[in-house]
Design a protein around this motif. Structure first.
Motif, PDB file in Angstrom:
ATOM      1  N   ILE A 173       0.932  -1.010  -0.218  1.00 27.09           N
ATOM      2  CA  ILE A 173      -0.179  -0.003  -0.042  1.00 27.09           C
ATOM      3  C   ILE A 173       1.020   1.154   0.050  1.00 27.09           C
ATOM      4  O   ILE A 173       0.628   2.151  -0.895  1.00 27.09           O
ATOM      5  N   ASP A 193      10.690   2.734   6.803  1.00 28.42           N
ATOM      6  CA  ASP A 193      10.412   1.010   6.967  1.00 28.42           C
ATOM      7  C   ASP A 193      11.721   0.405   7.419  1.00 28.42           C
ATOM      8  O   ASP A 193      12.732   0.995   6.730  1.00 28.42           O
ATOM      9  N   HIS A 230       1.468  -4.443  14.944  1.00 24.50           N
ATOM     10  CA  HIS A 230       2.156  -5.653  15.698  1.00 24.50           C
ATOM     11  C   HIS A 230       2.678  -4.862  17.200  1.00 24.50           C
ATOM     12  O   HIS A 230       2.668  -3.845  17.214  1.00 24.50           O
ATOM     13  N   THR A 254      -4.946   4.702   7.633  1.00 19.76           N
ATOM     14  CA  THR A 254      -5.865   3.566   7.264  1.00 19.76           C
ATOM     15  C   THR A 254      -5.265   2.009   7.384  1.00 19.76           C
ATOM     16  O   THR A 254      -5.771   1.364   6.805  1.00 19.76           O
TER      17      THR A 254
HETATM   18  P1  NAI Z   1       3.073  -5.126   3.214  1.00 25.64           P
HETATM   19  O1  NAI Z   1       3.163  -6.259   4.179  1.00 25.64           O
HETATM   20  O2  NAI Z   1       2.901  -5.097   1.605  1.00 25.64           O
HETATM   21  O3  NAI Z   1       3.581  -3.753   3.633  1.00 25.64           O
HETATM   22  C1  NAI Z   1       3.953  -3.389   5.109  1.00 25.64           C
HETATM   23  C2  NAI Z   1       5.002  -2.783   5.380  1.00 25.64           C
HETATM   24  O4  NAI Z   1       5.207  -2.250   6.610  1.00 25.64           O
HETATM   25  C3  NAI Z   1       6.330  -3.622   5.180  1.00 25.64           C
HETATM   26  O5  NAI Z   1       7.121  -2.858   4.108  1.00 25.64           O
HETATM   27  C4  NAI Z   1       6.688  -3.699   6.387  1.00 25.64           C
HETATM   28  O6  NAI Z   1       8.246  -3.830   6.525  1.00 25.64           O
HETATM   29  C5  NAI Z   1       6.581  -2.412   6.829  1.00 25.64           C
HETATM   30  N1  NAI Z   1       6.616  -2.228   8.405  1.00 25.64           N
HETATM   31  C6  NAI Z   1       6.399  -3.303   9.414  1.00 25.64           C
HETATM   32  N2  NAI Z   1       6.470  -2.609  10.703  1.00 25.64           N
HETATM   33  C7  NAI Z   1       6.927  -1.451  10.453  1.00 25.64           C
HETATM   34  C8  NAI Z   1       7.363  -0.789  11.523  1.00 25.64           C
HETATM   35  N3  NAI Z   1       7.353  -0.910  12.657  1.00 25.64           N
HETATM   36  N4  NAI Z   1       7.772   0.667  10.832  1.00 25.64           N
HETATM   37  C9  NAI Z   1       7.825   0.915   9.510  1.00 25.64           C
HETATM   38  N5  NAI Z   1       7.357   0.061   8.507  1.00 25.64           N
HETATM   39  C10 NAI Z   1       7.063  -1.232   9.150  1.00 25.64           C
HETATM   40  O7  NAI Z   1       1.323  -4.807   3.700  1.00 25.64           O
HETATM   41  P2  NAI Z   1       0.098  -3.858   2.918  1.00 25.64           P
HETATM   42  O8  NAI Z   1      -0.558  -4.763   2.002  1.00 25.64           O
HETATM   43  O9  NAI Z   1       1.013  -2.545   2.406  1.00 25.64           O
HETATM   44  O10 NAI Z   1      -0.828  -3.454   4.001  1.00 25.64           O
HETATM   45  C11 NAI Z   1      -0.421  -2.703   5.323  1.00 25.64           C
HETATM   46  C12 NAI Z   1      -1.399  -2.594   6.312  1.00 25.64           C
HETATM   47  O11 NAI Z   1      -2.410  -1.912   5.794  1.00 25.64           O
HETATM   48  C13 NAI Z   1      -2.110  -3.870   6.483  1.00 25.64           C
HETATM   49  O12 NAI Z   1      -1.247  -4.985   7.417  1.00 25.64           O
HETATM   50  C14 NAI Z   1      -3.300  -3.705   7.266  1.00 25.64           C
HETATM   51  O13 NAI Z   1      -3.159  -3.372   8.569  1.00 25.64           O
HETATM   52  C15 NAI Z   1      -3.566  -2.350   6.489  1.00 25.64           C
HETATM   53  N6  NAI Z   1      -4.682  -2.515   5.591  1.00 25.64           N
HETATM   54  C16 NAI Z   1      -5.918  -1.721   5.762  1.00 25.64           C
HETATM   55  C17 NAI Z   1      -7.006  -1.607   4.893  1.00 25.64           C
HETATM   56  C18 NAI Z   1      -8.264  -0.903   5.034  1.00 25.64           C
HETATM   57  O14 NAI Z   1      -9.224  -1.236   4.553  1.00 25.64           O
HETATM   58  N7  NAI Z   1      -7.984   0.172   5.670  1.00 25.64           N
HETATM   59  C19 NAI Z   1      -7.068  -2.996   3.839  1.00 25.64           C
HETATM   60  C20 NAI Z   1      -5.753  -3.616   3.728  1.00 25.64           C
HETATM   61  C21 NAI Z   1      -4.694  -3.488   4.521  1.00 25.64           C
END
Ligand code: NAI
Length: 358
Positions: A173, A193, A230, A254
């Motif tokens: 995202i 990140d 997390h 979001t």
């Molecule tokens: P993704 O796994 O592709 O990317 C997550 C990124 O966050 C990774 O690059 C990871 O290294 C980074 N990250 C993890 N912990 C971190 C920290 N402490 N500081 C900085 N970066 C950190 O996941 P994606 O698909 O981008 O989704 C991200 C989040 O968005 C999901 O886990 C979910 O919580 C949320 N989401 C919300 C939705 C909504 O409807 N509002 C729908 C889909 C996802």
């Protein structure tokens, strides 16, 4: 086999709109398919308390389907009761409502439909940034009230061009947000990140990585949160971090409500330190009627772009995550390997690096 799905109630909308697949009424479109194979499929929105369908049926379900939009919180206590549970499928993206450590310990796999709604959310983020920076919500409310006072709106309306925008999390995202911001000619695009973007990917969006979070936030006019929830991100944006934000910054979340401390955000809006807060995620869902972020305002009575959790549940997204949920279950039932990108917890171990540095 018993398969339990905790989904949100769709009401009249779901009976008249069959594409609302992720609802209790439309059941992800998989009832016939599951029942034709002799499986029992329980679908409900009742998820809180010992008498809820969730807590009753978890005891003998082998597969649990949940959705982040109406999260069935699978706590460690419930995992202990779920003696037959082997697979949790998140219909969508974001599995923080499952106690992932308990799943690892108990050999329960957790999969999500990775990528299914990442464009949906990225579009919502860009929209939210624009509506805060351009002071859209108070302008619309003024028109509905029958008033017309351009200066009351213009006094807090800006262009996105020339601003510094940063994302906490540059995964699927976060990266798509950066891509979509490119034509706005922002002054700079930044990201924070622990996983650096591949060099070519960073170059393609002209994004600079900032390694220290306080340093990062202090450089941004707009911050968007796009990392999972997390242990390392719970309450990450708190009163202490907010002090390092630029005065008058805008914040869009979001990702997950609990990443931002709701009371600290409301206080920063009220003091004028934050100019706006927008997003669709709440620390508890459904958010209670008196949740502070429903009505928190900046010093000019605006700056609130909060909506219910729907950015990732557009009809387009629902089609993708319903079919992705079916594929995951199909793989499980037939013993086929799962798509690696969907596996959050494999048998006995984390398969993703996105849920914290372990
Ligand atoms: P993704 O796994 O592709 O990317 C997550 C990124 O966050 C990774 O690059 C990871 O290294 C980074 N990250 C993890 N912990 C971190 C920290 N402490 N500081 C900085 N970066 C950190 O996941 P994606 O698909 O981008 O989704 C991200 C989040 O968005 C999901 O886990 C979910 O919580 C949320 N989401 C919300 C939705 C909504 O409807 N509002 C729908 C889909 C996802």
């Amino acid at each position: 086999m018993k398969i339990l799905a905790i989904l949100y109630k769709g009401g009249n909308a779901a009976t008249s709109e069959p594409r609302l697949l992720g609802t209790v009424e439309n059941q992800l479109g998989i009832r016939k398919w599951l029942e034709s194979q002799g499986h029992e499929y329980i679908v409900s929105d009742s998820k809180e308390g010992a008498d809820s369908d969730f807590q009753k049926h978890i005891a003998d379900a082998e597969i649990l389907i949940t959705t982040p939009f109406h999260p069935g919180y699978l706590t460690a206590d419930l995992v202990a009761k779920a003696k037959k549970l082997k697979l949790c499928v998140t219909a969508g993206v974001g599995s923080d409502h499952i106690d992932l450590n308990a799943a690892v310990k108990n050999g329960i796999q957790v999969l999500e439909v990775s990528g299914s709604n990442v464009v949906s959310v990225a579009e919502h983020v860009v929209m939210s940034i624009l509506l805060l920076v351009r002071n859209f919500v108070p302008a619309h409310e003024m028109i509905e009230r029958g008033d017309w006072m351009v200066s009351d709106i213009a006094r807090n309306a800006f262009d996105l061009e020339g601003k510094v925008v940063g994302t906490i999390g540059a995964g699927r995202i976060g990266y798509r947000v950066l891509q979509r911001l490119m034509p706005f000619d922002c002054k700079e695009l930044l990201y924070f990140d622990y996983a650096p973007l591949p060099e070519a990917a960073a170059k393609a969006v002209n994004a600079r990585r900032v390694e220290d979070l306080k340093d990062f936030v202090s450089q941004c006019d707009v911050i968007t949160v796009n990392c999972p929830l997390h242990e390392g991100t719970l309450g990450l944006v708190n009163a202490d971090l907010l002090k390092h934000f630029k005065k008058g910054a805008w914040l869009v979340n979001t990702a997950r409500g609990a990443i931002c401390d709701k009371d600290a955000v409301a206080a920063a809006l009220a003091s004028g330190h934050l100019n706006g807060y927008a997003g669709d995620v709440w620390n508890v869902q459904p958010a209670p009627k008196d949740h502070v972020l429903r009505t928190a305002k900046n010093t000019l009575g605006g700056g609130n772009g909060m909506v219910p959790h729907y950015s990732g549940t557009t009809l387009d997204a629902q089609a993708r995550y319903a079919s992705g949920t079916k594929s995951i279950i199909e793989n499980y039932l037939s013993g086929k390997a799962q798509e690696p990108q969907n596996i959050i917890v494999g048998i006995g171990k984390f398969e993703t690096k996105a849920y914290g540095q372990r």
